[in-house]
Motif scaffolding. Structure first.
Motif, PDB file in Angstrom:
ATOM      1  N   ARG A  54       0.832  -1.215   0.000  1.00  0.00           N
ATOM      2  CA  ARG A  54       0.000   0.000   0.000  1.00  0.00           C
ATOM      3  C   ARG A  54       0.859   1.255   0.000  1.00  0.00           C
ATOM      4  N   LEU A  55       1.908   1.249   0.808  1.00  0.00           N
ATOM      5  CA  LEU A  55       2.805   2.413   0.848  1.00  0.00           C
ATOM      6  C   LEU A  55       3.504   2.614  -0.495  1.00  0.00           C
ATOM      7  N   LEU A  56       3.850   1.529  -1.155  1.00  0.00           N
ATOM      8  CA  LEU A  56       4.461   1.609  -2.482  1.00  0.00           C
ATOM      9  C   LEU A  56       3.474   2.222  -3.478  1.00  0.00           C
ATOM     10  N   GLU A  57       2.229   1.776  -3.435  1.00  0.00           N
ATOM     11  CA  GLU A  57       1.195   2.303  -4.335  1.00  0.00           C
ATOM     12  C   GLU A  57       0.934   3.783  -4.086  1.00  0.00           C
ATOM     13  N   LYS A  58       1.128   4.234  -2.849  1.00  0.00           N
ATOM     14  CA  LYS A  58       0.943   5.645  -2.502  1.00  0.00           C
ATOM     15  C   LYS A  58       2.209   6.464  -2.765  1.00  0.00           C
ATOM     16  N   ASP A  59       3.247   5.807  -3.286  1.00  0.00           N
ATOM     17  CA  ASP A  59       4.526   6.452  -3.594  1.00  0.00           C
ATOM     18  C   ASP A  59       5.234   6.977  -2.342  1.00  0.00           C
ATOM     19  N   LEU A  60       5.001   6.318  -1.200  1.00  0.00           N
ATOM     20  CA  LEU A  60       5.645   6.714   0.041  1.00  0.00           C
ATOM     21  C   LEU A  60       6.917   5.923   0.309  1.00  0.00           C
ATOM     22  N   ARG A  62       9.980   3.192  -1.675  1.00  0.00           N
ATOM     23  CA  ARG A  62      10.577   2.639  -2.891  1.00  0.00           C
ATOM     24  C   ARG A  62      10.908   1.183  -2.600  1.00  0.00           C
ATOM     25  N   ARG A  63      11.044   0.405  -3.678  1.00  0.00           N
ATOM     26  CA  ARG A  63      11.321  -1.019  -3.523  1.00  0.00           C
ATOM     27  C   ARG A  63      12.413  -1.420  -4.502  1.00  0.00           C
ATOM     28  N   GLY A  64      13.298  -2.273  -4.047  1.00  0.00           N
ATOM     29  CA  GLY A  64      14.346  -2.821  -4.897  1.00  0.00           C
ATOM     30  C   GLY A  64      14.689  -4.216  -4.430  1.00  0.00           C
ATOM     31  N   PRO A  65      15.583  -4.884  -5.160  1.00  0.00           N
ATOM     32  CA  PRO A  65      15.959  -6.241  -4.755  1.00  0.00           C
ATOM     33  C   PRO A  65      16.655  -6.231  -3.392  1.00  0.00           C
ATOM     34  N   ALA A  66      16.341  -7.224  -2.597  1.00  0.00           N
ATOM     35  CA  ALA A  66      16.999  -7.363  -1.296  1.00  0.00           C
ATOM     36  C   ALA A  66      18.445  -7.788  -1.501  1.00  0.00           C
ATOM     37  N   ASP A  67      19.289  -7.474  -0.538  1.00  0.00           N
ATOM     38  CA  ASP A  67      20.709  -7.849  -0.618  1.00  0.00           C
ATOM     39  C   ASP A  67      20.893  -9.347  -0.799  1.00  0.00           C
ATOM     40  N   SER A  68      19.965 -10.122  -0.256  1.00  0.00           N
ATOM     41  CA  SER A  68      20.070 -11.576  -0.346  1.00  0.00           C
ATOM     42  C   SER A  68      19.780 -12.082  -1.757  1.00  0.00           C
ATOM     43  N   GLY A  69      19.235 -11.185  -2.599  1.00  0.00           N
ATOM     44  CA  GLY A  69      18.885 -11.598  -3.951  1.00  0.00           C
ATOM     45  C   GLY A  69      17.491 -12.196  -4.046  1.00  0.00           C
ATOM     46  N   ARG A  70      16.888 -12.459  -2.910  1.00  0.00           N
ATOM     47  CA  ARG A  70      15.524 -13.002  -2.882  1.00  0.00           C
ATOM     48  C   ARG A  70      14.612 -11.956  -2.272  1.00  0.00           C
ATOM     49  N   GLY A  71      13.478 -11.739  -2.891  1.00  0.00           N
ATOM     50  CA  GLY A  71      12.506 -10.799  -2.342  1.00  0.00           C
ATOM     51  C   GLY A  71      12.906  -9.355  -2.574  1.00  0.00           C
ATOM     52  N   HIS A  72      12.251  -8.479  -1.833  1.00  0.00           N
ATOM     53  CA  HIS A  72      12.463  -7.046  -1.990  1.00  0.00           C
ATOM     54  C   HIS A  72      12.818  -6.400  -0.667  1.00  0.00           C
ATOM     55  N   ALA A  73      13.463  -5.263  -0.791  1.00  0.00           N
ATOM     56  CA  ALA A  73      13.725  -4.395   0.354  1.00  0.00           C
ATOM     57  C   ALA A  73      13.032  -3.066   0.070  1.00  0.00           C
ATOM     58  N   TYR A  74      12.634  -2.379   1.124  1.00  0.00           N
ATOM     59  CA  TYR A  74      11.875  -1.136   1.022  1.00  0.00           C
ATOM     60  C   TYR A  74      12.592  -0.034   1.783  1.00  0.00           C
ATOM     61  N   TRP A  75      12.447   1.192   1.302  1.00  0.00           N
ATOM     62  CA  TRP A  75      12.999   2.361   1.985  1.00  0.00           C
ATOM     63  C   TRP A  75      12.068   3.540   1.722  1.00  0.00           C
ATOM     64  N   PRO A  76      12.086   4.555   2.605  1.00  0.00           N
ATOM     65  CA  PRO A  76      11.189   5.698   2.445  1.00  0.00           C
ATOM     66  C   PRO A  76      11.525   6.501   1.186  1.00  0.00           C
ATOM     67  N   ALA A  77      10.494   7.002   0.530  1.00  0.00           N
ATOM     68  CA  ALA A  77      10.684   7.847  -0.650  1.00  0.00           C
ATOM     69  C   ALA A  77      11.138   9.251  -0.235  1.00  0.00           C
TER      70      ALA A  77
END
Length: 126
Positions: A54-60, A62-77
């Motif tokens: 939901r936060l991603l859809e609201k542009d609050l 950002r998402r990118g690949p996790a360091d582990s290479g599996r899944g995603h990591a998120y950080w504030p926009a």
């Protein structure tokens, strides 16, 4: 809506605010599991993932690949102060009488905040 440890229901948007606070506090991208751990109140992984989506859809966030290479990591926009300022401007833009809104806002400020605002406005003047 999820229940907290005291058994009361969270207010609308409270869980999103808690997730944002966890992301700001981390200072680095977090996976959903990392957010879940940071919140530390027994939220289900799927609940955390839903809030992040939901936060991603609201542009609050950002998402990118996790360091582990599996899944995603998120950080504030945006940082917390920038987001609060954006929300304040949006609230102001929603009202037809901007002067009245600003007048009410200023009237509700404590003296320290009013002085800070005066100083910031003075810095803007040429």
């Amino acid at each position: 809506m999820a229940d907290d440890e005291a058994g009361r229901r969270r207010a609308r948007g409270e869980l999103e605010s808690e997730v944002m606070a966890a992301l700001w506090a981390a200072g680095e991208p977090l996976t959903p599991a990392g957010v879940q751990t940071a919140l530390g109140d027994g939220l289900a992984y799927n609940t955390v993932q839903t809030i992040l989506t939901r936060l991603l859809e609201k542009d609050l966030v950002r998402r990118g690949p996790a360091d582990s290479g599996r899944g995603h990591a998120y950080w504030p926009a945006q940082d917390a102060a920038s987001l609060a300022a954006t929300r304040m401007r949006a609230a102001l833009d929603e009202r037809p009488d901007r002067r009245a809104v600003l007048q009410q806002f200023a009237a509700g400020l404590g003296e320290d905040d009013a002085e800070t605002l005066r100083a910031l406005l003075a810095e803007r003047e040429p």
